[in-house]
Scaffold this motif. Structure first.
Motif, PDB file in Angstrom:
ATOM      1  N   ARG A 128      38.594  50.589  37.188  1.00 18.22           N
ATOM      2  CA  ARG A 128      39.032  49.240  36.812  1.00 18.22           C
ATOM      3  C   ARG A 128      38.916  48.306  38.015  1.00 18.22           C
ATOM      4  O   ARG A 128      39.442  48.612  39.090  1.00 18.22           O
ATOM      5  CB  ARG A 128      40.472  49.275  36.308  1.00 18.22           C
ATOM      6  N   LYS A 138      39.721  45.575  40.683  1.00 17.36           N
ATOM      7  CA  LYS A 138      41.025  45.124  41.182  1.00 17.36           C
ATOM      8  C   LYS A 138      40.939  43.787  41.917  1.00 17.36           C
ATOM      9  O   LYS A 138      41.823  42.946  41.794  1.00 17.36           O
ATOM     10  CB  LYS A 138      41.633  46.196  42.091  1.00 17.36           C
ATOM     11  N   THR A 139      39.895  43.632  42.689  1.00 17.00           N
ATOM     12  CA  THR A 139      39.745  42.376  43.439  1.00 17.00           C
ATOM     13  C   THR A 139      38.821  41.427  42.690  1.00 17.00           C
ATOM     14  O   THR A 139      38.098  41.822  41.770  1.00 17.00           O
ATOM     15  CB  THR A 139      39.170  42.659  44.840  1.00 17.00           C
TER      16      THR A 139
END
Length: 420
Positions: A114, A116-117
């Motif tokens: 997934r 995140k940033t």
């Protein structure tokens, strides 16, 4: 002379008594030996029999304890598996309705990472931009809009993997503990195989929408309706098998109180035919969803102003219309839905005149109620131009109706043979 006779007779008597006593002792000893030998042979036989049948005795003991200690726990596990498949079907329907299924362009066995940033999200969005759905259909999509459809697909895939874990771990535990009967073990293996095939089929379906095969002006990037229907069929079959096995463990079918009649047997056959029609109608709904066929002819009972639309056989060859022409696919779904509802209604009316197991009457009433509700949901979804909440309820309703039909046929499980 007299004393000699007395001594002789005494000696003869003593000798006779001694011989008699010895004979008795020998006979008693023989009897004791005979009894001892018989007893030894019996004990040895018992030991041999015990050793020979020890595995069977252990199995019988486990089987005897199974209904008390583990039958319900296994049943609740199976029911939980069926519930998770139900949720997966609902999530899959919502994913299809929100057109989120093609947002994730790769597939990994243990799950995708997934983002995140913000940089990772931009990189994921750039991957999506390389495929037909963005180029043809969503060239103006923003990053925020992409995040929504990505999360929808991510949720669907994560839930699918959770089903595998929820199934596999208890299955290993129950198997090693000997909590599965001989008839249950093949089912458990079949469940695992179906879950694996379902996951692979899901990616095979998504891959069809990522291929560079949309060249025409009217082409809409979407997954293959054939693969979508296959994916949904596997989900329905898996759900049905889980539910049937759960009912076996938690709510065993009731036997008919009286004598099984030919009329009851015919009713059971009709119930199975009705269940098959429910499944077939739901399968035709997959073609409707795959082709967005619910967005054409949004009127009922006629399609526009005609009972049979003019473009029903617009494609050539003719057989192609049944799986690729949105008009024909919607028409077929309507006919199948009306036919299935007619069967359900007839089944209910016939059940009132048949001697059936007590819960079977409740089940057939539930099938009838859900059948009418499902048709009303379908009509409402159609004439309101397929809003996502209503369409999701209609898709979920097909699985609820199938559940009721499975319950009914399960309650008729012992209505099989006529008495001899």
């Amino acid at each position: 002379m007299q004393s000699l006779l007395i001594r002789s007779s005494s000696a003869i008597f003593n000798r006779g008594f001694f011989l008699s006593t010895r004979s008795v002792i020998r006979n008693e000893g023989f009897k004791r030996n005979l009894c001892s030998q018989r007893f030894t042979r019996e004990i040895s036989g018992q030991k041999t029999t015990l050793c020979t049948h020890l595995p069977q005795i252990i199995t019988l003991r486990r089987t005897a304890n199974l209904p008390e200690k583990t039958r319900k726990s296994v049943g609740y596990w199976l029911l939980g598996c069926s519930g998770m498949v139900f949720v997966a079907v609902v999530l899959g329907g919502v994913t299809r309705l929100t057109e989120s299924g093609l947002s994730m362009v790769s597939w990994k066995l243990l799950g995708e990472k997934r983002p995140k940033t913000e940089e990772e999200w931009v990189a994921e969005f750039d991957k999506y931009k390389q495929f037909p759905e963005f180029k043809i259909k969503n060239p103006n999509m923003t990053l925020a809009e992409f995040k929504f459809i990505w999360y929808m697909e991510y949720m669907h895939r994560t839930w699918g993997r959770a089903i595998g874990a929820f199934y596999a771990l208890p299955a290993v535990y129950f198997w090693t503990r000997g909590h599965f009967s001989k008839t249950m073990k093949p089912r458990v293996l079949a469940f695992g195989a179906l879950i694996a095939v379902q996951g692979l089929m899901g990616w095979y379906m998504v891959k069809s929408g990522l291929e560079d095969r949309f060249q025409g002006e009217n082409d809409v990037p979407r997954v293959s309706q054939y693969r979508l229907a296959t994916h949904l069929s596997f989900a329905f079959i898996l759900y049905t098998l889980f539910l049937w096995s759960a009912l076996d463990h938690l709510v065993p079918a009731q036997k008919l109180a009286g004598t099984v009649t030919q009329a009851a047997i015919k009713f059971r056959r009709l119930a199975h035919v009705t269940k098959g029609m429910v499944f077939l109608t739901a399968l035709s709904g997959a073609f409707v969803a795959g082709l967005d066929a619910g967005l054409v002819y949004n009127s009922f009972p006629k399609m526009a102003d005609r009972w049979i639309p003019s473009d029903i056989f617009a494609f050539t060859p003719i057989m192609k219309n049944f799986t690729e022409n949105p008009t024909t696919v919607q028409f077929d779904h309507r006919i199948l839905g009306i036919t299935t509802l007619s069967l359900i209604s007839g089944l209910y009316l016939i059940s009132r005149k048949r001697v059936l197991p007590p819960r079977a009457h409740t089940a057939v009433a539930a099938v009838a109620m859900m059948g009418w509700l499902q048709v009303l949901l379908g009509i409402t979804t159609l004439i309101t131009y397929v809003p996502v909440p209503l369409a999701a309820c209609h898709q979920s309703g097909s699985l609820v109706l199938l559940s009721m039909a499975v319950w009914l046929t399960h309650e008729l499980k012992f209505v099989k043979k006529l008495p001899k």
